[in-house]
Write an enzyme that holds these catalytic residues in place. Sequence first.
Site, short mmCIF file in Angstrom:
data_model
loop_
_atom_site.label_atom_id
_atom_site.label_comp_id
_atom_site.label_asym_id
_atom_site.label_seq_id
_atom_site.Cartn_x
_atom_site.Cartn_y
_atom_site.Cartn_z
N GLU A 302 0.79 -1.23 0.00
CA GLU A 302 0.00 0.00 0.00
C GLU A 302 0.83 1.28 0.00
OE1 GLU A 302 -4.14 -1.12 2.04
OE2 GLU A 302 -2.48 -1.11 3.46
C1 ACM Z 1 -2.36 -5.39 3.96
O1 ACM Z 1 -3.44 -5.84 4.35
N1 ACM Z 1 -2.21 -4.10 3.73
C2 ACM Z 1 -1.24 -6.26 3.72
#
Ligand code: ACM
Length: 494
Positions: A302
């Site tokens: 992310e």
């Molecule tokens: C995640 O759930 N951002 C790995």
Amino acid sequence: MPAPTTRSRLIPAPRLLQERPGEPFVVTASTAVTVGTGSAEVALAVLTAETLSRWSGTTVEVRYREVAEPAQAGDVALLVDPALGAEQYRLDVATDRVEIAAGSPDGLRNGVATLLQVMHPLDGSFAAWPVHVEDEPVHAWRGLSVDVARHFFGPEDLRVVVGLMSGYKLNVLHLHLSDDQGWRLQIPSRPGLTERSGSTAVDGDPGGYFTTEEFEALVAYAAVRGVRVVPEIDVPGHVNAALHAYGELTPSGEPTEEYTGIDVGFSRLHADLPATEPFLRDVFGDVAAVTPGEYVHIGGDEVPTMDPGEYARLVAMASDAVRAAGKQVVGWQEIATTPVEPGTVVQFWDPRMDPAPLVAAAKAGARLLMSPGSRAYLDMKYDASTPLGLEWAGHIELRDAYEWEPTALVPGLPEGSVIGVEATVWTETLRGLDDLMTMLLPRLAAVAEVAWTPRERRDWDDFAARVAAHGAYWDAEGLAWYPSPQVDWAVDLT
Ligand code: ACM
């Protein structure tokens, strides 16, 4: 005399289980756990004797013996048999003795876990019906990832988690030790991380962190129970706790404000800042130093606002730091968009992302760890009425956590590239052990069976009947759990 309950209880389901005729084996004053002299076997024997003593109210001793000596009457014998695979075991319960044979101490631990599940109270003691079990896991990596960054879960809570894991033959505890909201592991080369970012948590709740000594003690506690700890320091995103502690990591040179919300994707390292690479080297070096296991997790998830070139440079810096410290790299799925070295473990989590980079990485020698958000993210709500948890990946009832096949999630993977399965539990909404357990149980038992038992031996109706017997065990251990309406929990255990 209670009816045999063996078949109705075992999770994960073993490969072969044969009930045998005869009276049950009962723990008595003449019961002893017998073992050879290897240190891992002895530690397991001590733990097994302690557990049998606690459950039966009778003191069970440990006796050392010559390796080749067969089990005698009254023995719970732990035998290493080099003809068996490392995690493979054979369990024989007879009326007067118990024998567990395995290829290594890990296999013996698996056998002990099975024995403890087939035991039940009888006439003021503990007993097991005669049974023959032959068993081994499908997957080598059977994990649970716990986010101790959004809310802190300390050594006492994690010891409970480790005990639960080992009962279900889960063998990797992955700890998400840093995120925007807090930094949870003392790093001797960068003391500001925990001094300035150790006490914060989501919503201004109390934080906390592991000192080096506390972390090492947890790692040792887990090791005796067959659980390896894989520490995660999440970079190059999810780093506000680091930026708050060390302003040299930001372009302005100023530390950021602390963050106690639950948004993701806003914080990042910078590849061109001179402080960044030394920071990664120092942090991953110190993390590796308290990690006897092979793996260190670099995060990598992310980071939507970073251009791919800078992302790849930062992933490479973190990976190089881990390898320089003698460890293998684990990273979330996004790292597969960068060149990954053979042997790297890539953790699948988001089915919405393009699977092509995962397949390419696997073809180049990466191994895949399966944590699909819609099945294995145990912080997802069970249904719309669940007070705790999130729902970005949907609702996960018990049956959803059970009915999936890890090797079929990503089409086109080379044979043998899936190293295992890992449940995760993110803690934005979870405060304290009861909240954590309410999300884990009963679903952790389902994921444990997906990780251990071959697909052709898994059956939902059969699992639902077996898991029903575990509610009473969780109650006896004082663990909170969710009584899923998909299971008839009212089983008679006597
Ligand atoms: C995640 O759930 N951002 C790995």
